[in-house]
Write an enzyme that holds these catalytic residues in place. Sequence first.
Site, PDB file in Angstrom:
ATOM      1  N   HIS A 226     -36.531  45.948   7.442  1.00  0.00           N
ATOM      2  CA  HIS A 226     -37.640  46.506   6.651  1.00  0.00           C
ATOM      3  C   HIS A 226     -37.833  45.667   5.394  1.00  0.00           C
ATOM      4  O   HIS A 226     -37.201  44.633   5.230  1.00  0.00           O
ATOM      5  CB  HIS A 226     -37.396  47.985   6.319  1.00  0.00           C
ATOM      6  CG  HIS A 226     -36.144  48.219   5.544  1.00  0.00           C
ATOM      7  ND1 HIS A 226     -35.953  49.284   4.721  1.00  0.00           N
ATOM      8  CD2 HIS A 226     -35.012  47.488   5.447  1.00  0.00           C
ATOM      9  CE1 HIS A 226     -34.766  49.215   4.181  1.00  0.00           C
ATOM     10  NE2 HIS A 226     -34.171  48.152   4.599  1.00  0.00           N
TER      11      HIS A 226
ATOM     12  N   ASP B 239     -24.249  45.867   2.207  1.00  0.00           N
ATOM     13  CA  ASP B 239     -25.512  46.082   2.895  1.00  0.00           C
ATOM     14  C   ASP B 239     -25.402  47.250   3.868  1.00  0.00           C
ATOM     15  O   ASP B 239     -24.317  47.831   4.044  1.00  0.00           O
ATOM     16  CB  ASP B 239     -25.835  44.782   3.654  1.00  0.00           C
ATOM     17  CG  ASP B 239     -27.301  44.644   3.971  1.00  0.00           C
ATOM     18  OD1 ASP B 239     -28.123  45.320   3.328  1.00  0.00           O
ATOM     19  OD2 ASP B 239     -27.625  43.858   4.881  1.00  0.00           O
TER      20      ASP B 239
ATOM     21  N   GLY C 250     -23.608  50.844   3.301  1.00  0.00           N
ATOM     22  CA  GLY C 250     -25.049  51.082   3.267  1.00  0.00           C
ATOM     23  C   GLY C 250     -25.459  52.153   4.275  1.00  0.00           C
ATOM     24  O   GLY C 250     -26.228  53.063   3.955  1.00  0.00           O
TER      25      GLY C 250
ATOM     26  N   ASN D 132     -27.596  50.144  -6.384  1.00  0.00           N
ATOM     27  CA  ASN D 132     -27.007  51.371  -6.935  1.00  0.00           C
ATOM     28  C   ASN D 132     -26.547  51.076  -8.367  1.00  0.00           C
ATOM     29  O   ASN D 132     -25.432  50.590  -8.604  1.00  0.00           O
ATOM     30  CB  ASN D 132     -25.838  51.826  -6.055  1.00  0.00           C
ATOM     31  CG  ASN D 132     -25.374  53.231  -6.405  1.00  0.00           C
ATOM     32  OD1 ASN D 132     -25.071  53.521  -7.557  1.00  0.00           O
ATOM     33  ND2 ASN D 132     -25.324  54.099  -5.412  1.00  0.00           N
TER      34      ASN D 132
ATOM     35  N   ASP E 224     -33.495  44.061   1.371  1.00  0.00           N
ATOM     36  CA  ASP E 224     -33.801  43.018   2.349  1.00  0.00           C
ATOM     37  C   ASP E 224     -34.932  42.089   1.934  1.00  0.00           C
ATOM     38  O   ASP E 224     -34.984  40.939   2.381  1.00  0.00           O
ATOM     39  CB  ASP E 224     -34.099  43.648   3.712  1.00  0.00           C
ATOM     40  CG  ASP E 224     -32.820  43.882   4.499  1.00  0.00           C
ATOM     41  OD1 ASP E 224     -31.729  43.612   3.956  1.00  0.00           O
ATOM     42  OD2 ASP E 224     -32.908  44.325   5.668  1.00  0.00           O
TER      43      ASP E 224
ATOM     44  N   ARG F 206     -35.743  63.444 -11.086  1.00  0.00           N
ATOM     45  CA  ARG F 206     -35.591  61.993 -11.186  1.00  0.00           C
ATOM     46  C   ARG F 206     -35.843  61.506 -12.603  1.00  0.00           C
ATOM     47  O   ARG F 206     -36.824  61.875 -13.233  1.00  0.00           O
ATOM     48  CB  ARG F 206     -36.520  61.316 -10.193  1.00  0.00           C
ATOM     49  CG  ARG F 206     -36.004  61.598  -8.791  1.00  0.00           C
ATOM     50  CD  ARG F 206     -36.737  60.917  -7.731  1.00  0.00           C
ATOM     51  NE  ARG F 206     -37.110  59.585  -8.098  1.00  0.00           N
ATOM     52  CZ  ARG F 206     -38.196  59.003  -7.589  1.00  0.00           C
ATOM     53  NH1 ARG F 206     -38.946  59.661  -6.751  1.00  0.00           N
ATOM     54  NH2 ARG F 206     -38.494  57.778  -7.933  1.00  0.00           N
TER      55      ARG F 206
ATOM     56  N   THR G 122     -42.059  53.029 -16.144  1.00  0.00           N
ATOM     57  CA  THR G 122     -41.852  53.332 -14.726  1.00  0.00           C
ATOM     58  C   THR G 122     -42.899  52.549 -13.942  1.00  0.00           C
ATOM     59  O   THR G 122     -43.786  51.939 -14.530  1.00  0.00           O
ATOM     60  CB  THR G 122     -41.918  54.860 -14.488  1.00  0.00           C
ATOM     61  OG1 THR G 122     -41.771  55.126 -13.102  1.00  0.00           O
ATOM     62  CG2 THR G 122     -43.203  55.453 -14.967  1.00  0.00           C
TER      63      THR G 122
HETATM   64 FE   LIG Z   1     -29.783  43.486   4.404  1.00  0.00          FE
END
Ligand SMILES: [Fe+2]
Length: 550
Positions: A11, A149, A180, A293, A317, A426, A506
Amino acid sequence: MRVLGINAIFHDPAAALVVDGRVVAAAEEERFSRRKHGKRPVPFSAWELPELSAAWCLAGAGVDVDSLDAVAYSFDPGLCRDAAELGLADPWDGLRVDYARRAPQFLAAALPGLDPEKVRFVPHHVAHAASAGLAAPPAGEDTAVLVLDGRGEVASHLAGVYTDGQLSPLRSQELPHSLGLLYEELTRHLGFLHSSDEYKVMALASYGTPRHLGVLRELVRVTDDGGFRVERIDWAGLAKEVAAGGELGEEHADLAASVQQRLEEVVLDLARWLYDASGGAGTLAMAGGVALNCVANARLAAEGPYRDVWVQPAAGDAGTALGAALHVAGELGDRSAPMTGVDLGRGWSDEELEAELRRAALPYTRPASIAAEAARVLADNGIVAWYQGRSEYGPRALGHRSLLAHPGDRDTTRRMNDVKGREQFRPIAPMVRAERFGELFEGTYPSPYMLFVHRVKPAWRDRIPAVTHVDGTARVQTVHPETEPLVAELLAEFERRTGLPVVVNTSLNTAGRPMVDTPREAMELFGSAPVDLLALGPFAVHRRSFGDAR
Ligand SMILES: [Fe+2]
């Protein structure tokens, strides 16, 4: 050398162009296609390429397809093994591998004129590693690199060291063991979209008590040789499964807190092992989705053995497009130039922006200083859509496609989350003038990419409540006048008016949509959300202009 990097396999499809070792353009496909994350990470979508971003990278830099020296694809199907053998329960995984094998032909079709022979496969985690180890500021010594990952071809992690631009891998952890994928499973269990909403789980964790830490320490363990094991976890036994978008309770916050804390401990252990195995490298560079993170990153920076921790801002990615290109450029003899910023996407000239405003028949002005104009609106507790320069590569808005607000008003969080349609738990983040960082915050400095959390010093918590999370932390972006002069000017002017060297920052988007990329998208957002000022390049469009009798 001219190398186009492509990420397409899972993705966040993206493209990046590296010329003579320097990244000249990089963009995620979602900013063009307007589909968040570009596609879902299923085997059936592996053939889809970042066609629009790749074409833009070339056109924007004035590079013809036939003048490319190589195309670097951030996955090597030659390394793949049968999914069942890897312990992955995906009967269609082979389809992904088949599509990857055919990527040279797909790319030649998507980029007419490309010789498919120029396409080189780069192992997924080597691409992640390069995006960190080759793009980090020069350390003047060996750089340890840690990739954490979800998955690559057969592994989920890579620990290594870069010496003079050459990677020496020291350890990788094979699937199915994956930090991950562990976090993705939890994300799914809590009713969020996996491979997308992991950052929401991290935010939720700060509301919980890690009461399952003991169980998780048994199920997720490091091994003596720099790897780790993740046993199967009975999630429902720890907290009730949440339907998509369902209600979250204390038990869910506790589970998130437990997994988050265990993740932090494991990341620290893996980084310590790497420190020893690399002979005590002073700098650690990180990439892979887990490296987004920022709570774990902050703990690693504070408690780990490294002098500096640098995280690739496009650690997910998308960043493998850049990393694959840098890696292949290195193979072709180019030395990598470190990244100096993330403003690698599309931008428009002042003339083009003004033409867009005229076309939309929006009333606008050109104030003497757009930074001062924006600061004035912010000081009056207005919300500003801030659209300046080239768009950011990676998931963070860093002062180019940003939504800004006053940090001193407790109600700002609710107003911003309402504008964006986000969950109220959030947090929203501050940008601060770099020279004032130490007065307000503790922890990693500089932090130009918003990849670490910092403790807000007690004296400041009540002064900037909008950006102080429930646990007393904030995810800070330090703004440096030499790289971000316009934002630095805005912050200085805001401080002159309010005494606060901080502004809420933001991303400029509404919920579920990719960040705004074009001027037209900026105007669409301005027209549909309670934003008081659109600062489009040097031009100002005020909300209250609408309906004025002039
Ligand atoms: Fe990756």
